[in-house]
Write a protein that holds these residues in place. Sequence first.
Motif, mmCIF file in Angstrom:
data_model
loop_
_atom_site.group_PDB
_atom_site.id
_atom_site.type_symbol
_atom_site.label_atom_id
_atom_site.label_comp_id
_atom_site.label_asym_id
_atom_site.label_seq_id
_atom_site.Cartn_x
_atom_site.Cartn_y
_atom_site.Cartn_z
ATOM 1 N N LYS A 138 23.496 29.717 36.348
ATOM 2 C CA LYS A 138 24.236 29.347 37.566
ATOM 3 C C LYS A 138 23.266 29.093 38.729
ATOM 4 O O LYS A 138 23.369 28.101 39.442
ATOM 5 C CB LYS A 138 25.201 30.488 37.915
ATOM 6 C CG LYS A 138 26.308 30.093 38.830
ATOM 7 C CD LYS A 138 27.417 31.145 38.802
ATOM 8 C CE LYS A 138 28.080 31.220 40.152
ATOM 9 N NZ LYS A 138 27.735 32.413 40.913
ATOM 10 N N ASP A 139 22.297 29.994 38.874
ATOM 11 C CA ASP A 139 21.358 29.853 39.992
ATOM 12 C C ASP A 139 20.377 28.696 39.795
ATOM 13 O O ASP A 139 19.831 28.181 40.770
ATOM 14 C CB ASP A 139 20.588 31.167 40.219
ATOM 15 C CG ASP A 139 21.507 32.234 40.790
ATOM 16 O OD1 ASP A 139 22.566 31.848 41.328
ATOM 17 O OD2 ASP A 139 21.186 33.430 40.667
ATOM 18 N N ARG A 140 20.156 28.317 38.519
ATOM 19 C CA ARG A 140 19.238 27.188 38.271
ATOM 20 C C ARG A 140 19.755 25.894 38.893
ATOM 21 O O ARG A 140 18.989 24.979 39.142
ATOM 22 C CB ARG A 140 19.086 26.949 36.754
ATOM 23 C CG ARG A 140 18.177 27.930 36.076
ATOM 24 C CD ARG A 140 18.154 27.660 34.572
ATOM 25 N NE ARG A 140 18.142 28.920 33.856
ATOM 26 C CZ ARG A 140 18.590 29.123 32.631
ATOM 27 N NH1 ARG A 140 19.093 28.115 31.941
ATOM 28 N NH2 ARG A 140 18.539 30.306 32.080
ATOM 29 N N VAL A 141 21.079 25.831 39.101
ATOM 30 C CA VAL A 141 21.654 24.577 39.613
ATOM 31 C C VAL A 141 22.238 24.722 41.020
ATOM 32 O O VAL A 141 22.896 23.818 41.517
ATOM 33 C CB VAL A 141 22.721 24.012 38.642
ATOM 34 C CG1 VAL A 141 22.131 23.775 37.272
ATOM 35 C CG2 VAL A 141 23.916 24.940 38.532
ATOM 36 N N SER A 142 22.024 25.900 41.649
ATOM 37 C CA SER A 142 22.569 26.088 43.007
ATOM 38 C C SER A 142 21.765 25.248 43.997
ATOM 39 O O SER A 142 20.656 24.786 43.680
ATOM 40 C CB SER A 142 22.499 27.564 43.413
ATOM 41 O OG SER A 142 21.151 27.881 43.697
ATOM 42 N N MET A 143 22.296 25.069 45.190
ATOM 43 C CA MET A 143 21.617 24.223 46.181
ATOM 44 C C MET A 143 20.225 24.758 46.539
ATOM 45 O O MET A 143 19.339 24.017 46.932
ATOM 46 C CB MET A 143 22.463 24.116 47.460
ATOM 47 C CG MET A 143 23.647 23.173 47.345
ATOM 48 S SD MET A 143 23.269 21.632 46.472
ATOM 49 C CE MET A 143 22.353 20.767 47.733
ATOM 50 N N ASN A 144 20.035 26.097 46.374
ATOM 51 C CA ASN A 144 18.733 26.688 46.701
ATOM 52 C C ASN A 144 17.781 26.707 45.513
ATOM 53 O O ASN A 144 16.697 27.282 45.592
ATOM 54 C CB ASN A 144 18.912 28.146 47.165
ATOM 55 C CG ASN A 144 19.769 28.205 48.394
ATOM 56 O OD1 ASN A 144 19.691 27.307 49.225
ATOM 57 N ND2 ASN A 144 20.602 29.235 48.500
ATOM 58 N N SER A 145 18.191 26.113 44.422
ATOM 59 C CA SER A 145 17.357 26.162 43.214
ATOM 60 C C SER A 145 16.010 25.469 43.441
ATOM 61 O O SER A 145 15.938 24.415 44.098
ATOM 62 C CB SER A 145 18.109 25.437 42.081
ATOM 63 O OG SER A 145 17.220 25.123 41.052
ATOM 64 N N PRO A 146 14.934 26.041 42.886
ATOM 65 C CA PRO A 146 13.626 25.386 42.978
ATOM 66 C C PRO A 146 13.635 23.962 42.397
ATOM 67 O O PRO A 146 12.773 23.154 42.727
ATOM 68 C CB PRO A 146 12.706 26.280 42.142
ATOM 69 C CG PRO A 146 13.403 27.581 42.011
ATOM 70 C CD PRO A 146 14.868 27.313 42.150
ATOM 71 N N SER A 147 14.638 23.651 41.562
ATOM 72 C CA SER A 147 14.716 22.302 40.971
ATOM 73 C C SER A 147 14.707 21.242 42.063
ATOM 74 O O SER A 147 14.022 20.222 41.958
ATOM 75 C CB SER A 147 16.001 22.108 40.161
ATOM 76 O OG SER A 147 16.038 23.009 39.111
ATOM 77 N N PHE A 148 15.489 21.481 43.119
ATOM 78 C CA PHE A 148 15.604 20.458 44.160
ATOM 79 C C PHE A 148 14.313 20.320 44.962
ATOM 80 O O PHE A 148 13.934 19.231 45.367
ATOM 81 C CB PHE A 148 16.812 20.751 45.064
ATOM 82 C CG PHE A 148 18.114 20.610 44.331
ATOM 83 C CD1 PHE A 148 18.589 19.355 43.986
ATOM 84 C CD2 PHE A 148 18.838 21.727 43.942
ATOM 85 C CE1 PHE A 148 19.775 19.204 43.270
ATOM 86 C CE2 PHE A 148 20.023 21.593 43.231
ATOM 87 C CZ PHE A 148 20.499 20.337 42.895
#
Length: 421
Positions: A42-52
Motif C-alpha cells: 500500500k505504501d509503495r504506491v502512496s503519494m509519498n512513495s519514493p517511487s515518485f
Amino acid sequence: MAEYIDLEPLSNEDKLLRQSIHKFAKEVLRPNSTLLDKTSPKDRVSMNSPSFHVIREMRRIGIHRIHLPSQLGGLGLTHLQRYIIAEELGWGSLGFATLAGVDAIPFTLAALYGSERIKEELVKPWLEDTEGRYIGCWGVTEPEHGSDYILAFRDKDVESFGRGNVIIEQDGDEWVINGQKSAWVSAAPICTHMGLHAQIKDGKSLRDGAFVIVPLNAKGVRKGEVMDMLGLHDCPQGPVYFDNVRVPSDYVIALPPFYEVFSDQLLNITSVNMGAFAVGLARAAFEEALQYAKSRVQGGKPLVEHKNIKLKLYEMFEKVITARYYVRRAYEFVYRKFFDEQVILTPPRYARAAQVYAKKVAFEVAHEALQIFGAYGLTKEFIIEKLFRDARALLIEDGTVEALSLDAADDLINNYSIEYE
Ligand SMILES: Cc1cc2nc3c(=O)[nH]c(=O)nc-3n(C[C@H](O)[C@H](O)[C@H](O)COP(=O)(O)OP(=O)(O)OC[C@H]3O[C@@H](n4cnc5c(N)ncnc54)[C@H](O)[C@@H]3O)c2cc1C
C-alpha cells in the motif's frame, strides 16, 4: 566507481555517460529501491512513495527520452549508449529499470507511429514532463493468456490459444474497450497511461489485435489491488479493469495486419532491454560477493583466499562478461534494424537469446553470490537477498525463459540457413 573493464574502447563521451549514470544508479536508484523493498504494498504506491521521487529524478536526466531518435524528441544517443544506460539501470534496481522500460513503451510508440493529435496531446507533454504527471505501463498479460502472448506470433495453431480477455470494438470515431489485464502489469498502480494490447471484437486469434494508448483516468477504468510478490517491490504490479472505456481513434496505434509485426518487433526491443537489465543485476550480485569475500574471515583467512570461493568468483565474472558482450551486440543489432533501417521482419532469435541467456546468468550469479554470503546472505542486512529475489522474478518477467526459448526455437528451425553466402 567499481571496476568495469571494457574490452572495446569506449569514447570519452561514452565513459562520461557511464560514470554519470552509474552515480545516479548508486545514489538515487539503489537507496530508494532498498527502501521500497521494505515498504508495504500500500505504501509503495502512496503519494509519498519514493517511487515518485525517483520518477521525477529520472525525468530530470531524461531517462524517458533515451529510445527515441533526436528528431522525435530523443536525446540523440548511439545504440551503445542506450545499452550502457540500460545496464546501469539494471545494476541500480531491476524494479526502477523495469519502470523506466514500461513507462517509455506507450509514449515512444505513439511518437513513432501515432497521429499528430496523439503526439500533441500525449507525447509532447510526456517528453516535457518533469513531475511524473505522465507515466506509462504496458498491458499484455491477461488472466487466461500469459506465455500465449510470447508464442502467438509463430505458433501454427494460434486459434487453439483462444481469444483475448480484453476486447476492443470500433464505434464511430471511438473505440470501446472491455475486459481485464492480469495482476502483473508493472507500474500499473502508479501509472497514468497504458499501452494496451487488446483483441479486435471479430478477430479469430490473439494475432488479430490492436495496440492502443489508454488514459487511465478515462471513465470505466478501474485499478485493482497492488500485488505483493517475491521480488521487484521497487516496481508495483497490479491488474487493470476496463468497463466500456472509450478512446478516440487517434489513440489506436496499430491494427491488423500491422499489429502482428508491430508486436513481434516490440518484443525484440523489450527482449534486449531486459537482457541489459539482467546483465546489470548480475554484475551487481558479482560485485557484492567479491567485496564480501574480501572482508569475511573464515578458517583464519579472508574467503577470497579459499580455492572454492576463488573459483566461484571467477565463474561469476566469466558469466557476467560473456552475457554483457553478447547482449550489447544483440542490443545494437536490434536497435539498428528497428530505428535506422526500419526493418519490420528482424528475426527474433538473437533478441530472445540475449534475454534468455542474460536472465539465466543473472539468476545463477545471484544464487552463487548469496551462497558466498552464507547465512548473512539470507538476512535483509545485505542487498544480496533482494538481488536474489529480483533475479528469480526475472525468469518470469517479460516472458518465461521457457516460452521465450520456444519462440526462438520455432524461428531457428524454420528460418536458420546453413547456406553461407
Ligand atoms: C516481475 C514481473 C513483471 C511483469 N510485468 C508485466 C508487464 O509490465 N506487463 C504485462 O503485461 N505482463 C507483465 N508480467 C507478466 C509476465 O509477462 C507473465 O507472467 C509471463 O509472460 C508468464 O505468463 P504467466 O505468468 O501467465 O505464466 P504461464 O503462461 O501460465 O506459464 C506457466 C508455466 O508454463 C510454461 N508454459 C506456458 N505455456 C507453455 C507452452 N505453450 N509450452 C510450454 N510451456 C509453457 C511457462 O514457461 C511457465 O513455466 C510481469 C511478470 C512479472 C513476474
